[in-house]
Design an enzyme around this catalytic site. Structure first.
Site, PDB file in Angstrom:
ATOM      1  N   ARG A  63      21.626 -34.971 -23.565  1.00 49.60           N
ATOM      2  CA  ARG A  63      21.978 -34.280 -24.402  1.00 49.60           C
ATOM      3  C   ARG A  63      22.908 -34.733 -25.003  1.00 49.60           C
ATOM      4  NH1 ARG A  63      16.955 -30.168 -26.981  1.00 49.60           N
ATOM      5  NH2 ARG A  63      17.854 -30.251 -29.403  1.00 49.60           N
ATOM      6  N   HIS A 109      29.757 -35.914 -33.489  1.00 48.20           N
ATOM      7  CA  HIS A 109      29.467 -35.264 -34.092  1.00 48.20           C
ATOM      8  C   HIS A 109      31.084 -34.244 -33.882  1.00 48.20           C
ATOM      9  CE1 HIS A 109      25.832 -35.810 -35.380  1.00 48.20           C
ATOM     10  NE2 HIS A 109      25.724 -34.599 -35.098  1.00 48.20           N
ATOM     11  N   ASN A 154      25.418 -35.618 -29.671  1.00 42.24           N
ATOM     12  CA  ASN A 154      26.803 -35.722 -30.348  1.00 42.24           C
ATOM     13  C   ASN A 154      27.227 -36.846 -31.075  1.00 42.24           C
ATOM     14  OD1 ASN A 154      25.408 -32.800 -30.270  1.00 42.24           O
ATOM     15  ND2 ASN A 154      26.841 -32.507 -28.504  1.00 42.24           N
ATOM     16  N   ARG A 169       9.716 -10.966 -27.701  1.00 42.02           N
ATOM     17  CA  ARG A 169       9.933 -11.762 -27.263  1.00 42.02           C
ATOM     18  C   ARG A 169       9.354 -13.386 -26.888  1.00 42.02           C
ATOM     19  NH1 ARG A 169       8.899  -7.122 -23.706  1.00 42.02           N
ATOM     20  NH2 ARG A 169      10.943  -6.133 -23.327  1.00 42.02           N
ATOM     21  N   HIS A 223      32.349 -32.109 -37.386  1.00 44.94           N
ATOM     22  CA  HIS A 223      32.669 -30.763 -37.597  1.00 44.94           C
ATOM     23  C   HIS A 223      33.577 -30.174 -37.428  1.00 44.94           C
ATOM     24  CE1 HIS A 223      28.671 -30.118 -34.225  1.00 44.94           C
ATOM     25  NE2 HIS A 223      28.541 -30.072 -35.618  1.00 44.94           N
ATOM     26  N   GLU A 254      20.821 -29.479 -22.808  1.00 46.39           N
ATOM     27  CA  GLU A 254      22.212 -30.056 -22.496  1.00 46.39           C
ATOM     28  C   GLU A 254      23.271 -29.869 -21.693  1.00 46.39           C
ATOM     29  OE1 GLU A 254      23.466 -30.471 -26.690  1.00 46.39           O
ATOM     30  OE2 GLU A 254      25.707 -30.449 -26.062  1.00 46.39           O
ATOM     31  N   LYS A 276      14.681 -39.575 -29.557  1.00 45.78           N
ATOM     32  CA  LYS A 276      15.396 -38.133 -29.114  1.00 45.78           C
ATOM     33  C   LYS A 276      14.438 -37.514 -28.136  1.00 45.78           C
ATOM     34  CE  LYS A 276      16.525 -33.795 -31.153  1.00 45.78           C
ATOM     35  NZ  LYS A 276      17.356 -32.236 -31.955  1.00 45.78           N
ATOM     36  N   LYS A 323      16.525 -26.930 -30.339  1.00 43.58           N
ATOM     37  CA  LYS A 323      17.319 -25.426 -30.339  1.00 43.58           C
ATOM     38  C   LYS A 323      17.147 -25.007 -32.094  1.00 43.58           C
ATOM     39  CE  LYS A 323      21.505 -28.730 -28.711  1.00 43.58           C
ATOM     40  NZ  LYS A 323      22.577 -29.812 -29.493  1.00 43.58           N
ATOM     41  N   GLU A 366      22.637 -39.738 -39.040  1.00 41.53           N
ATOM     42  CA  GLU A 366      21.483 -39.525 -37.853  1.00 41.53           C
ATOM     43  C   GLU A 366      20.428 -40.463 -37.191  1.00 41.53           C
ATOM     44  OE1 GLU A 366      22.466 -36.628 -36.210  1.00 41.53           O
ATOM     45  OE2 GLU A 366      23.153 -35.237 -37.325  1.00 41.53           O
ATOM     46  N   HIS A 425      26.460 -32.385 -44.012  1.00 39.99           N
ATOM     47  CA  HIS A 425      26.907 -32.853 -42.528  1.00 39.99           C
ATOM     48  C   HIS A 425      26.028 -34.301 -41.564  1.00 39.99           C
ATOM     49  CE1 HIS A 425      26.585 -32.092 -38.242  1.00 39.99           C
ATOM     50  NE2 HIS A 425      25.593 -32.689 -37.809  1.00 39.99           N
TER      51      HIS A 425
HETATM   52  P1  NAD Z   1      18.977 -28.332 -46.040  1.00 43.81           P
HETATM   53  O1  NAD Z   1      17.822 -27.481 -44.330  1.00 43.81           O
HETATM   54  O2  NAD Z   1      19.591 -27.205 -46.619  1.00 43.81           O
HETATM   55  O3  NAD Z   1      17.960 -28.907 -47.149  1.00 43.81           O
HETATM   56  C1  NAD Z   1      18.878 -29.375 -47.978  1.00 43.81           C
HETATM   57  C2  NAD Z   1      18.258 -28.956 -49.873  1.00 43.81           C
HETATM   58  O4  NAD Z   1      17.320 -29.534 -49.566  1.00 43.81           O
HETATM   59  C3  NAD Z   1      18.309 -27.843 -49.533  1.00 43.81           C
HETATM   60  O5  NAD Z   1      18.192 -27.516 -50.627  1.00 43.81           O
HETATM   61  C4  NAD Z   1      16.628 -27.770 -49.310  1.00 43.81           C
HETATM   62  O6  NAD Z   1      16.316 -26.341 -50.622  1.00 43.81           O
HETATM   63  C5  NAD Z   1      16.053 -28.646 -50.298  1.00 43.81           C
HETATM   64  N1  NAD Z   1      15.055 -29.494 -49.889  1.00 43.81           N
HETATM   65  C6  NAD Z   1      14.382 -29.661 -48.550  1.00 43.81           C
HETATM   66  N2  NAD Z   1      13.115 -30.221 -48.899  1.00 43.81           N
HETATM   67  C7  NAD Z   1      13.224 -30.807 -49.644  1.00 43.81           C
HETATM   68  C8  NAD Z   1      12.465 -31.247 -50.423  1.00 43.81           C
HETATM   69  N3  NAD Z   1      11.316 -32.305 -49.611  1.00 43.81           N
HETATM   70  N4  NAD Z   1      12.174 -31.727 -51.862  1.00 43.81           N
HETATM   71  C9  NAD Z   1      13.535 -31.583 -52.464  1.00 43.81           C
HETATM   72  N5  NAD Z   1      13.857 -30.857 -51.858  1.00 43.81           N
HETATM   73  C10 NAD Z   1      13.822 -29.980 -51.001  1.00 43.81           C
HETATM   74  O7  NAD Z   1      19.586 -29.334 -45.318  1.00 43.81           O
HETATM   75  P2  NAD Z   1      18.895 -29.907 -43.393  1.00 43.81           P
HETATM   76  O8  NAD Z   1      20.027 -31.222 -44.037  1.00 43.81           O
HETATM   77  O9  NAD Z   1      17.359 -30.135 -43.861  1.00 43.81           O
HETATM   78  O10 NAD Z   1      19.744 -29.138 -42.953  1.00 43.81           O
HETATM   79  C11 NAD Z   1      20.755 -28.218 -42.478  1.00 43.81           C
HETATM   80  C12 NAD Z   1      20.672 -27.484 -41.478  1.00 43.81           C
HETATM   81  O11 NAD Z   1      20.159 -27.967 -40.197  1.00 43.81           O
HETATM   82  C13 NAD Z   1      22.227 -26.768 -40.512  1.00 43.81           C
HETATM   83  O12 NAD Z   1      22.240 -25.621 -40.920  1.00 43.81           O
HETATM   84  C14 NAD Z   1      22.702 -27.520 -39.257  1.00 43.81           C
HETATM   85  O13 NAD Z   1      23.405 -26.560 -38.688  1.00 43.81           O
HETATM   86  C15 NAD Z   1      20.838 -27.733 -38.685  1.00 43.81           C
HETATM   87  N6  NAD Z   1      20.660 -28.529 -37.577  1.00 43.81           N
HETATM   88  C16 NAD Z   1      19.975 -28.281 -36.811  1.00 43.81           C
HETATM   89  C17 NAD Z   1      19.463 -29.385 -35.957  1.00 43.81           C
HETATM   90  C18 NAD Z   1      18.967 -28.550 -34.739  1.00 43.81           C
HETATM   91  O14 NAD Z   1      18.828 -29.658 -33.749  1.00 43.81           O
HETATM   92  N7  NAD Z   1      18.572 -27.459 -34.449  1.00 43.81           N
HETATM   93  C19 NAD Z   1      20.267 -30.149 -36.259  1.00 43.81           C
HETATM   94  C20 NAD Z   1      20.839 -30.943 -36.693  1.00 43.81           C
HETATM   95  C21 NAD Z   1      20.791 -30.199 -37.997  1.00 43.81           C
HETATM   96  N1  GLY Z   2      21.057 -32.459 -32.814  1.00 43.02           N
HETATM   97  C1  GLY Z   2      21.457 -31.741 -31.930  1.00 43.02           C
HETATM   98  C2  GLY Z   2      20.602 -31.873 -30.670  1.00 43.02           C
HETATM   99  O1  GLY Z   2      18.714 -31.259 -31.041  1.00 43.02           O
HETATM  100  O2  GLY Z   2      20.803 -31.616 -29.564  1.00 43.02           O
END
Ligand code: NAD
Ligand code: GLY
Length: 362
Positions: free
Chosen positions: A238, A245, A242, A118, A249, A234, A224, A140, A182, A262
């Site tokens: 918040r 976005h 987006n 939990r 998407h 949100e 942020k 998130k 971003e 993305h």
């Molecule tokens: P990712 O986590 O897939 O990383 C991108 C690539 O870079 C991967 O292959 C990873 O292994 C590699 N990598 C990571 N750090 C590295 C480093 N320092 N050196 C070399 N390689 C490295 O992609 P991302 O863009 O970081 O994240 C995308 C994800 O984030 C999506 O799933 C998206 O939905 C999510 N997201 C979440 C939020 C949120 O608020 N929670 C916001 C935006 C995006």
């Molecule tokens: N990435 C959008 C949010 O955190 O709300």
């Protein structure tokens, strides 16, 4: 000493985002943040690069749980495998999870932390630019479902975020630039001076000059933090995060998540949202010009190949942001001022989709 941004949600919940070169290695930051046992969730790429550095700073026994590298692993199967490992490792409510990686690792680890017994404590150690300015901050957490991205998740805030800018030096160029989309977004939605600063510092930011990177990350996290502390779940403002976005998407879905990262889709989506704002007479055309020019200056895409308008419209209508059957768009008045609009005329939307996709790229 790392710079920091504090996120204060209420009397009981506050955490710090540490930002800077070598932040992972600052032993003092870790000491009070860890529970009785510690599990690290990472992948092979990031683990090979940074696990040893982190382990020597944390200076504790670490239960290392490696997950697959890529969005395709952000699902319930991986979630369940990680939970099994926590059970096998005898982790309890006083354990701490460390998420070492990009947004995929961070989103899964956060959801595991929200659900295991939990809810247990977790620390985000984001290693991509996107994760340092966006996904690791704000709580998130999610995994994907075959029917859609991030369909299963929770709002669950970390106890600490450690954004070590040194980790960005190993990030592939395309991933780094995708994170900049971003960063630009924060300027458009809330800070014209920051937008101007980005315009003046394209070379340093894209060249990963340490102080420019640190400033860009810190200001993004501050912006942020201001939004998330006002509207954690949100319900209202918040949604401004987006910006671009809804289009992004749809572009990602229609192109099967194969053509764009993305952040690249967000770059195109921000141009589309600005174009739509001009078509609705909400802002002047020089605003869309400035947004487009800055995105282009960073070498990010500003238009997608020609995508079928009916399919884009259908996909946008399925978006999580649709409320009461009405699509919601974040539109721009001027750089630094955006608002959420659910009354967008279909004709203006279609014009944007036709105008802002580039047949020559197809
Ligand atoms: P990712 O986590 O897939 O990383 C991108 C690539 O870079 C991967 O292959 C990873 O292994 C590699 N990598 C990571 N750090 C590295 C480093 N320092 N050196 C070399 N390689 C490295 O992609 P991302 O863009 O970081 O994240 C995308 C994800 O984030 C999506 O799933 C998206 O939905 C999510 N997201 C979440 C939020 C949120 O608020 N929670 C916001 C935006 C995006
Ligand atoms: N990435 C959008 C949010 O955190 O709300």
């Amino acid at each position: 000493m790392a710079a920091h941004v504090d996120i204060v949600l209420d009397d009981d919940r506050a955490y710090r985002v540490l930002i800077g070169s070598g932040a992972i290695s600052e032993k003092a930051s870790w000491i009070d943040a860890l529970g009785s046992k510690v599990a690290v969730i990472t992948n092979a790429t990031v683990g090979d690069l940074y696990l040893d550095t982190m382990a020597s700073a944390v200076d504790r026994d670490l239960d290392v749980i490696e997950i697959g590298d890529g969005e395709e692993f952000k699902n319930l199967r991986t979630f369940s495998q990680v939970i099994d490992r926590l059970v096998d490792g005898g982790h309890n409510r006083d354990s701490t999870i460390i998420a070492l990686g990009g947004g995929v690792v961070g989103d899964i680890a956060g959801f595991v932390a929200a659900s295991y017994q939990r809810g247990i404590g977790y620390i985000q150690v984001p290693t991509t630019l996107l994760a340092q300015v966006d996904s690791s901050v704000g709580g998130k957490t999610a995994v994907n479902h075959p029917s859609g991205k991030n369909l299963i998740g929770a709002f669950y805030q970390p106890d600490l975020v450690i954004a070590d800018t040194d980790t960005l030096t190993s990030l592939p160029e395309r991933e780094y630039l995708a994170g900049i989309a971003e960063v630009i977004k924060y300027g458009v939605i809330g800070d014209p001076e920051f937008f101007q600063w980005l315009e003046a510092n394209v070379e340093d930011v894209s060249g990963r000059e340490p102080s420019a990177m640190e400033h860009a990350i810190r200001r993004s996290c501050q912006l942020k933090a201001e939004i998330v502390t006002e509207d954690e779940r949100e319900i209202g403002i918040r949604a401004k995060l987006n910006f671009g976005h809804t289009f992004a998407h749809a572009i990602e879905t229609v192109t099967g998540y194969r053509s764009y990262l993305h952040g690249e889709a967000v770059a195109i989506g921000m141009v589309m949202a600005a174009d739509l704002s001009v078509r609705m007479d909400l802002c002047q055309s020089d605003t869309v010009d400035r947004i487009r020019q800055l995105i282009e200056a960073f070498g990010l895409p500003v238009a997608s190949p020609k995508l079928p308008t009916p399919l884009m419209l259908e996909t946008m209508a399925m978006d999580k942001k649709v409320i009461g059957g009405r699509m919601r768009f974040v539109l721009v008045k001027r750089i630094g001022e955006v608002f959420v609009e659910s009354g967008v005329p279909q004709s203006a939307l279609e014009e944007t989709l036709v105008a802002e996709t580039d047949a020559t790229l197809g």
